[in-house]
Design an enzyme around this catalytic site. Structure first.
Site, PDB file in Angstrom:
ATOM      1  N   HIS A  83      83.118 -17.478 -27.066  1.00  0.00           N
ATOM      2  CA  HIS A  83      83.632 -18.760 -26.601  1.00  0.00           C
ATOM      3  C   HIS A  83      85.031 -18.575 -26.055  1.00  0.00           C
ATOM      4  CE1 HIS A  83      82.789 -23.099 -26.646  1.00  0.00           C
ATOM      5  NE2 HIS A  83      84.099 -23.202 -26.551  1.00  0.00           N
ATOM      6  N   ASP A 162      81.895 -33.271 -31.876  1.00  0.00           N
ATOM      7  CA  ASP A 162      82.785 -32.574 -30.941  1.00  0.00           C
ATOM      8  C   ASP A 162      82.505 -33.006 -29.517  1.00  0.00           C
ATOM      9  OD1 ASP A 162      84.688 -30.570 -29.975  1.00  0.00           O
ATOM     10  OD2 ASP A 162      82.889 -29.666 -29.149  1.00  0.00           O
ATOM     11  N   ARG A 169      89.174 -36.380 -25.368  1.00  0.00           N
ATOM     12  CA  ARG A 169      90.416 -35.588 -25.272  1.00  0.00           C
ATOM     13  C   ARG A 169      90.707 -35.219 -23.831  1.00  0.00           C
ATOM     14  NH1 ARG A 169      89.035 -30.703 -28.244  1.00  0.00           N
ATOM     15  NH2 ARG A 169      91.066 -29.948 -27.604  1.00  0.00           N
ATOM     16  N   SER A 184      87.241 -27.726 -32.459  1.00  0.00           N
ATOM     17  CA  SER A 184      86.249 -27.971 -31.413  1.00  0.00           C
ATOM     18  C   SER A 184      85.416 -26.711 -31.172  1.00  0.00           C
ATOM     19  CB  SER A 184      86.976 -28.400 -30.132  1.00  0.00           C
ATOM     20  OG  SER A 184      86.144 -28.320 -29.027  1.00  0.00           O
TER      21      SER A 184
HETATM   22  N1  URA Z   1      86.913 -25.234 -25.568  1.00  0.00           N
HETATM   23  C1  URA Z   1      86.358 -26.045 -26.496  1.00  0.00           C
HETATM   24  O1  URA Z   1      85.186 -25.929 -26.813  1.00  0.00           O
HETATM   25  N2  URA Z   1      87.121 -26.967 -27.056  1.00  0.00           N
HETATM   26  C2  URA Z   1      88.422 -27.128 -26.754  1.00  0.00           C
HETATM   27  O2  URA Z   1      89.046 -27.967 -27.321  1.00  0.00           O
HETATM   28  C3  URA Z   1      88.998 -26.288 -25.787  1.00  0.00           C
HETATM   29  C4  URA Z   1      88.212 -25.345 -25.199  1.00  0.00           C
END
Ligand code: URA
Length: 439
Positions: A83, A162, A169, A184
């Protein structure tokens, strides 16, 4: 009875939220009982007041448990995932996931949409006609078992809290907060069931973490959450002062990823993908050293196995394989303009954030939650910091569907390039590796 306004006020005033308060808030957010305006106010309070490690872990686990938490042990022996914390031109997932799967390591990933100036893998994938980004849990598992690679969005009832918070956000100025990013990312990783995770933590102007100290704090926070959740994790801190590769914008990035998956493409993108993929093999215990892992992943990129796996992925999720075999079929902008360098010299700065914002203004990202995006538009940045550029040489190309937006992008992206008469050192790709000391 607990009330959302009390939780917001407590955080606003710098209080530490209890596990019960965090769980209450995440439950209300998921069910819709707590309205967007209260969630947004709470996110802003967290943004300014921060969270302790305990609060961040509680938030992560509450979001992970807001939907299904996949247990993949009945599906594959070991699943890995990667990620990125978000960047400009970051199409690494599109290359790395099929690449690692092609090396025999299953990867099931839940990705996000664009966030502020940073692009999102799900938006990119949706430029492939027909590609489905909302798989059910059963589909996720079946596909993982059958082809060893899945790339889905959040609607598969994985970390839905999320999904909601992320969308809010994006449009309320509450992205670049360490506890909010860490929770997140990690809630998605935990819900997705991966046992080993490589975190690509970006630092620089086009990242949510502006400097190495902050990026290291974020990396440590995520690795610590992984340890508590009994997952193996490594964080690579990588440069995001300039875009990764050349393309910025959804279909343009898919095109560049296709070239990389066929063994070509920009050197920085290839190198970045090989390193991330090598760490995934290492965490999956399919190689003993990064060097040995690199040999394996390079071979899979060069002999067509990674590309073939990507084709399988696109077909499995309903995407038109012809559109990736012949990328001219992907969405294409009507107005394409190449902009020449106004002067010569060494490139001293190619501001990723400005370029990311310009791509958003062209229509590649959102200004408001749920806004539609234009998959065709974006930018191709031809040079990187340290390159010697002659006056009049192509500097960047704008892909637009609106003349006014094109003109605005021309000015903004020109200003994002700074030249020097002196030689300039290229930027590094990676700065640091943060490892978990756990299992
Ligand atoms: N990637 C995510 O999944 N969440 C974030 O808050 C920022 C980048």
């Amino acid at each position: 009875m607990m009330r959302a306004v009390d939780v917001i006020t407590k955080k606003r005033d710098g209080g530490e939220l209890s596990q019960a308060e965090i769980e209450f808030f995440v439950r209300g957010l998921t069910s819709g009982e707590i309205p967007d305006y209260q969630i947004a106010a709470w996110a802003m309070a967290v943004f300014f007041q921060g969270m302790t490690d305990r609060e961040t872990t509680d938030l992560t686990l509450a979001m992970a448990r807001s939907g299904d938490v996949l247990d993949l042990s009945d599906t594959v022996a070991m699943a890995v995932d990667k990620h990125s914390t978000g960047g400009v031109g970051d199409k690494v997932t599109l290359v790395v996931e099929p690449l690692v799967a092609a090396c025999g390591v299953p990867v099931g990933k839940m990705s996000g949409r664009g966030l502020s100036f940073s692009g999102g893998t799900i938006d990119k994938l949706e430029s492939i006609p027909g590609f489905r980004t909302s798989l059910s849990t059963a589909e996720f598992k079946r596909q993982l078992r059958e082809i060893g690679v899945v790339l889905t969005g959040q609607s598969a009832n994985l970390a839905p809290a999320d999904g909601k918070l992320y969308a809010l956000r994006d449009v309320t100025g509450t992205v670049s907060s360490i506890p909010l990013i860490a929770s997140s990312v990690m809630s998605k990783k935990i819900a997705g069931g991966a046992q080993a995770i490589v975190l690509d933590v970006k630092v620089g102007s086009g990242a949510f973490m502006p400097n190495l100290a902050e990026a290291t704090r974020l990396a440590r926070a995520m690795v610590a959450i992984a340890r508590r959740a009994e997952r193996r994790a490594v964080a690579l801190i990588s440069d995001m002062n300039q875009p990764l590769g050349h393309a910025v914008g959804n279909a343009l990035e898919v095109r560049e990823a296709i070239v990389a998956l066929r063994g070509g493409g920009p050197d920085d993108l290839r190198e970045h993908c090989l390193e991330v993929a090598a760490y995934l093999l290492l965490l999956a215990r399919r190689a003993r050293t990064v060097k040995a892992a690199r040999v394996r992943v390079s071979a899979a990129l060069d002999d067509g196995r990674a590309w073939e796996k990507f084709r399988q992925l696109v077909a499995a999720q309903g995407g038109e394989v012809r559109a990736i075999d012949e990328p001219d079929r992907l969405p294409t902008a009507h107005l394409i303009e190449e902009v020449a360098a106004p002067r010569g010299g060494y490139l001293a700065w190619v501001d990723a954030r400005e370029i990311g914002m310009s791509a958003v203004d062209l229509g590649a990202g959102r200004a408001k939650k749920g806004d539609p995006i234009d998959h065709a538009v974006g930018l191709v940045i031809h040079h990187q910091v340290g390159d010697k550029v002659q006056r009049g040489q192509p500097l960047f190309t704008i892909h637009a569907n609106d003349a006014g937006r094109l003109a605005a992008a021309r000015e903004r992206v020109l200003a994002a390039h700074q030249f020097s008469r002196e030689r300039v050192k290229p930027l590094p790709l990676f700065y640091r590796v943060v490892r978990s000391h756990g299992k």
